[in-house]
Scaffold this active site. Structure first.
Site, PDB file in Angstrom:
ATOM      1  N   ARG A 141       0.835  -1.218   0.000  1.00 27.86           N
ATOM      2  CA  ARG A 141       0.000   0.000   0.000  1.00 27.86           C
ATOM      3  C   ARG A 141       0.865   1.261   0.000  1.00 27.86           C
ATOM      4  NH1 ARG A 141      -3.053  -3.640   3.865  1.00 27.86           N
ATOM      5  NH2 ARG A 141      -1.177  -3.333   5.087  1.00 27.86           N
ATOM      6  N   ILE A 142       1.847   1.323   0.918  1.00 29.71           N
ATOM      7  CA  ILE A 142       2.648   2.554   1.030  1.00 29.71           C
ATOM      8  C   ILE A 142       3.685   2.621  -0.098  1.00 29.71           C
ATOM      9  CG2 ILE A 142       4.177   3.911   2.518  1.00 29.71           C
ATOM     10  CD1 ILE A 142       2.796   2.499   4.948  1.00 29.71           C
ATOM     11  N   SER A 161       9.835  -7.450  -3.985  1.00 30.88           N
ATOM     12  CA  SER A 161       9.028  -8.043  -2.921  1.00 30.88           C
ATOM     13  C   SER A 161       9.081  -9.546  -3.190  1.00 30.88           C
ATOM     14  CB  SER A 161       7.590  -7.500  -2.949  1.00 30.88           C
ATOM     15  OG  SER A 161       7.078  -7.527  -4.261  1.00 30.88           O
ATOM     16  N   ARG A 162       8.484 -10.355  -2.317  1.00 31.34           N
ATOM     17  CA  ARG A 162       8.623 -11.799  -2.528  1.00 31.34           C
ATOM     18  C   ARG A 162       7.891 -12.251  -3.777  1.00 31.34           C
ATOM     19  NH1 ARG A 162       6.854 -13.166   3.463  1.00 31.34           N
ATOM     20  NH2 ARG A 162       5.405 -11.573   2.754  1.00 31.34           N
ATOM     21  N   ARG A 218      10.736  -0.339   9.287  1.00 32.39           N
ATOM     22  CA  ARG A 218      11.102  -0.642  10.671  1.00 32.39           C
ATOM     23  C   ARG A 218      12.623  -0.703  10.721  1.00 32.39           C
ATOM     24  NH1 ARG A 218       6.747   0.758  11.902  1.00 32.39           N
ATOM     25  NH2 ARG A 218       5.061  -0.442  12.835  1.00 32.39           N
ATOM     26  N   ASP A 242      13.773   7.216   9.377  1.00 25.99           N
ATOM     27  CA  ASP A 242      12.670   7.552  10.292  1.00 25.99           C
ATOM     28  C   ASP A 242      12.582   6.531  11.414  1.00 25.99           C
ATOM     29  OD1 ASP A 242      10.279   8.969  11.112  1.00 25.99           O
ATOM     30  OD2 ASP A 242       9.100   7.325  10.254  1.00 25.99           O
ATOM     31  N   GLU A 247      14.447   1.784  19.130  1.00 25.56           N
ATOM     32  CA  GLU A 247      13.834   3.094  19.400  1.00 25.56           C
ATOM     33  C   GLU A 247      13.432   3.224  20.863  1.00 25.56           C
ATOM     34  OE1 GLU A 247      10.629   3.485  16.591  1.00 25.56           O
ATOM     35  OE2 GLU A 247      11.984   3.274  14.887  1.00 25.56           O
ATOM     36  N   HIS A 265      10.714   8.570  14.173  1.00 26.99           N
ATOM     37  CA  HIS A 265       9.556   7.717  13.836  1.00 26.99           C
ATOM     38  C   HIS A 265       8.274   8.560  13.740  1.00 26.99           C
ATOM     39  CE1 HIS A 265       7.821   3.385  14.101  1.00 26.99           C
ATOM     40  NE2 HIS A 265       7.029   4.162  13.365  1.00 26.99           N
ATOM     41  N   GLY A 267       6.738   9.020  10.567  1.00 22.81           N
ATOM     42  CA  GLY A 267       6.249   8.805   9.199  1.00 22.81           C
ATOM     43  C   GLY A 267       4.784   9.157   9.022  1.00 22.81           C
TER      44      GLY A 267
HETATM   45  P1  NAP Z   1       1.715  -3.887   2.904  1.00 19.22           P
HETATM   46  O1  NAP Z   1       0.651  -3.278   2.058  1.00 19.22           O
HETATM   47  O2  NAP Z   1       1.448  -5.166   3.591  1.00 19.22           O
HETATM   48  O3  NAP Z   1       3.015  -4.025   1.982  1.00 19.22           O
HETATM   49  C1  NAP Z   1       4.151  -4.702   2.381  1.00 19.22           C
HETATM   50  C2  NAP Z   1       5.016  -5.015   1.164  1.00 19.22           C
HETATM   51  O4  NAP Z   1       6.249  -5.621   1.619  1.00 19.22           O
HETATM   52  C3  NAP Z   1       4.397  -5.974   0.164  1.00 19.22           C
HETATM   53  O5  NAP Z   1       4.721  -5.556  -1.138  1.00 19.22           O
HETATM   54  C4  NAP Z   1       5.074  -7.307   0.476  1.00 19.22           C
HETATM   55  O6  NAP Z   1       5.083  -8.125  -0.696  1.00 19.22           O
HETATM   56  C5  NAP Z   1       6.470  -6.830   0.876  1.00 19.22           C
HETATM   57  N1  NAP Z   1       7.175  -7.788   1.726  1.00 19.22           N
HETATM   58  C6  NAP Z   1       6.694  -8.384   2.861  1.00 19.22           C
HETATM   59  N2  NAP Z   1       7.616  -9.229   3.349  1.00 19.22           N
HETATM   60  C7  NAP Z   1       8.685  -9.169   2.508  1.00 19.22           C
HETATM   61  C8  NAP Z   1       9.935  -9.848   2.468  1.00 19.22           C
HETATM   62  N3  NAP Z   1      10.276 -10.739   3.405  1.00 19.22           N
HETATM   63  N4  NAP Z   1      10.778  -9.555   1.455  1.00 19.22           N
HETATM   64  C9  NAP Z   1      10.440  -8.649   0.515  1.00 19.22           C
HETATM   65  N5  NAP Z   1       9.271  -7.977   0.500  1.00 19.22           N
HETATM   66  C10 NAP Z   1       8.406  -8.244   1.485  1.00 19.22           C
HETATM   67  O7  NAP Z   1       2.161  -2.886   4.051  1.00 19.22           O
HETATM   68  P2  NAP Z   1       2.069  -1.285   4.084  1.00 19.22           P
HETATM   69  O8  NAP Z   1       0.737  -0.854   4.510  1.00 19.22           O
HETATM   70  O9  NAP Z   1       2.634  -0.758   2.797  1.00 19.22           O
HETATM   71  O10 NAP Z   1       3.074  -0.972   5.292  1.00 19.22           O
HETATM   72  C11 NAP Z   1       4.393  -1.422   5.262  1.00 19.22           C
HETATM   73  C12 NAP Z   1       5.090  -1.196   6.584  1.00 19.22           C
HETATM   74  O11 NAP Z   1       5.447   0.168   6.724  1.00 19.22           O
HETATM   75  C13 NAP Z   1       4.287  -1.470   7.852  1.00 19.22           C
HETATM   76  O12 NAP Z   1       4.194  -2.839   8.132  1.00 19.22           O
HETATM   77  C14 NAP Z   1       5.077  -0.701   8.898  1.00 19.22           C
HETATM   78  O13 NAP Z   1       6.085  -1.527   9.462  1.00 19.22           O
HETATM   79  C15 NAP Z   1       5.737   0.416   8.094  1.00 19.22           C
HETATM   80  N6  NAP Z   1       5.188   1.729   8.467  1.00 19.22           N
HETATM   81  C16 NAP Z   1       5.996   2.656   9.028  1.00 19.22           C
HETATM   82  C17 NAP Z   1       5.485   3.894   9.375  1.00 19.22           C
HETATM   83  C18 NAP Z   1       6.343   4.946   9.980  1.00 19.22           C
HETATM   84  O14 NAP Z   1       5.840   5.749  10.747  1.00 19.22           O
HETATM   85  N7  NAP Z   1       7.601   5.008   9.644  1.00 19.22           N
HETATM   86  C19 NAP Z   1       4.141   4.176   9.166  1.00 19.22           C
HETATM   87  C20 NAP Z   1       3.349   3.208   8.583  1.00 19.22           C
HETATM   88  C21 NAP Z   1       3.882   1.984   8.235  1.00 19.22           C
HETATM   89  P3  NAP Z   1       5.287  -9.728  -0.608  1.00 19.22           P
HETATM   90  O15 NAP Z   1       4.344 -10.216   0.452  1.00 19.22           O
HETATM   91  O16 NAP Z   1       4.996 -10.210  -1.997  1.00 19.22           O
HETATM   92  O17 NAP Z   1       6.711  -9.950  -0.239  1.00 19.22           O
HETATM   93  C1  8YV Z   2       3.054   4.955  14.037  1.00 16.32           C
HETATM   94  C2  8YV Z   2       3.696   3.108  12.330  1.00 16.32           C
HETATM   95  O1  8YV Z   2       4.184   5.680  14.426  1.00 16.32           O
HETATM   96  O2  8YV Z   2       1.609   2.560  11.365  1.00 16.32           O
HETATM   97  C3  8YV Z   2       2.743   2.167  11.670  1.00 16.32           C
HETATM   98  O3  8YV Z   2       3.126   1.012  11.434  1.00 16.32           O
HETATM   99  O4  8YV Z   2       4.825   2.790  12.527  1.00 16.32           O
HETATM  100  C4  8YV Z   2       3.281   4.490  12.648  1.00 16.32           C
HETATM  101  O5  8YV Z   2       2.235   4.930  11.883  1.00 16.32           O
HETATM  102  C5  8YV Z   2       2.689   4.104  15.157  1.00 16.32           C
HETATM  103  O6  8YV Z   2       1.982   2.959  14.914  1.00 16.32           O
HETATM  104  C6  8YV Z   2       1.958   4.946  16.207  1.00 16.32           C
HETATM  105  O7  8YV Z   2       2.504   4.766  17.401  1.00 16.32           O
END
Ligand code: NAP
Ligand code: 8YV
Length: 305
Positions: A141-142, A161-162, A218, A242, A247, A265, A267
């Site tokens: 999604r992101i 991705s996988r 992460r 980020d 952390e 952190h 994002g």
């Molecule tokens: P998502 O829609 O589930 O997308 C995850 C992607 O990663 C998919 O394309 C998946 O494809 C790939 N993936 C998963 N495991 C993998 C592996 N072992 N090797 C290679 N690719 C892999 O998740 P999303 O909503 O985009 O969110 C992603 C992550 O962003 C969250 O889980 C969270 O940890 C992080 N995040 C951080 C912040 C922040 O504040 N910094 C905020 C929001 C989210 P495949 O399954 O085909 O591998």
């Molecule tokens: C937030 C996040 O910082 O959605 C996630 O996976 O890492 C961030 O959006 C967190 O979940 C709120 O504490």
């Protein structure tokens, strides 16, 4: 009223809605039926053992590597998260970090504040964000939102991705090959065991001295010690980070480097996006209380709905 365990902070608006339906507690007990958790606490089998009547966990954030979702599903406990509502914000953060690295935003801000512009003349030139090859690790999604938001900069987008996704970008089955071709490696996979140190010393070496790593996923996805060493000795050009492995502790050796931009952190950390995440989290909890259904269960728990 039923009992809810609150793990971590929530906004006043969230607390008002939750406390109208539940008695809120900050310690586990046998009477707890629901848990609210901010993205930073941990739910493991040990805590679940102390919550024998738990039915549902509403987590504030999309990543849920802090929750043992498989153990919850086994016990019939539904876990929800907040997908989609934060895509745009996290994508903005990733692109902001890329631009801050490329255009040396922090260096040039310091240059002006120190009075160096008047004394020494123009600051050194920087690199353009246009026409770059961007390798997105995690085209979910992101990741897809990052690719869409980058479009005005005319990038060539690669992704790993996988499994390949139904998108118009070039799929790379091999992460090291993608890293070697990319000017920027954008990391946006989930955390947890399956991605632990996916970006290791070899991947960082492939990104190389002219390359940039952006991590909004992460901290655990990158081998942080290897990254710090590569940034120190010039084997990796720049990093916009980020998220970190431990952390809120950030390796102090990063503080001395001019080729990094560091965020705490944040994002998804705008008022608007956090409000949307809060609403969805509480909607899930209240919907479960009233109807035993939820809007956004994590994949491991979808069969329970
Ligand atoms: P998502 O829609 O589930 O997308 C995850 C992607 O990663 C998919 O394309 C998946 O494809 C790939 N993936 C998963 N495991 C993998 C592996 N072992 N090797 C290679 N690719 C892999 O998740 P999303 O909503 O985009 O969110 C992603 C992550 O962003 C969250 O889980 C969270 O940890 C992080 N995040 C951080 C912040 C922040 O504040 N910094 C905020 C929001 C989210 P495949 O399954 O085909 O591998
Ligand atoms: C937030 C996040 O910082 O959605 C996630 O996976 O890492 C961030 O959006 C967190 O979940 C709120 O504490």
């Amino acid at each position: 009223m039923p009992d809810l365990l609150q793990i971590g902070p929530a906004t006043d608006e969230m607390l008002a809605r939750l406390s109208a339906a539940f008695t809120l507690y900050d310690a586990p007990s046998a009477d707890i039926t629901h848990v609210y958790i901010n993205g930073h606490g941990t739910v493991d089998a040990g805590l679940l053992d102390q919550l024998p009547n738990l039915q549902m966990i509403g987590s504030y954030g999309v990543g849920y590597d802090h929750i043992d979702a498989a153990a919850c599903a086994e016990r019939g406990i539904v876990v929800t998260h907040t997908p989609e509502v934060l895509n745009a914000e996290v994508a903005t953060t990733a692109i902001m970090l890329m631009m801050a690295c490329y255009r040396e935003l922090l260096r040039d801000d310091a240059y002006v504040r120190a009075g160096r512009w008047a004394k020494e003349g123009n600051a050194p030139l920087t690199r353009s964000c246009d026409n770059q090859t961007v390798g997105i690790l995690g085209m979910g999604r992101i990741g897809q939102e990052i690719a869409r938001k980058l479009a005005p900069f005319h990038p060539h987008i690669l992704y790993h991705s996988r499994s390949p996704k139904d998108v118009a970008y070039e799929y790379c089955a091999d992460l090291i090959e993608m890293a070697a071709r990319a000017d920027v490696l954008m990391v946006i996979t989930p955390g947890g065991a399956s991605t632990h140190h996916l970006v290791n010393a070899d991947v960082l070496k492939a990104v190389g001295p002219k390359g940039t790593v952006i991590n909004v996923a992460r901290g655990s996805v990158i081998d942080e010690s290897a990254m710090v060493a590569a940034l120190q000795n010039g084997d990796l050009g720049w990093a916009g980070l980020d998220v970190f492995e431990d952390e809120p502790n950030v390796p102090e050796s990063l503080f001395e480097l001019n080729n990094v931009v560091l965020l705490p952190h944040v994002g998804s950390g705008t008022l608007e996006t956090r409000a949307a995440m809060g609403s969805l989290t509480v909607d899930n909890i209240l919907q479960h209380l009233e109807h035993k259904t939820t809007k956004t269960p994590v994949p491991e728990c979808q069969h329970l709905m």
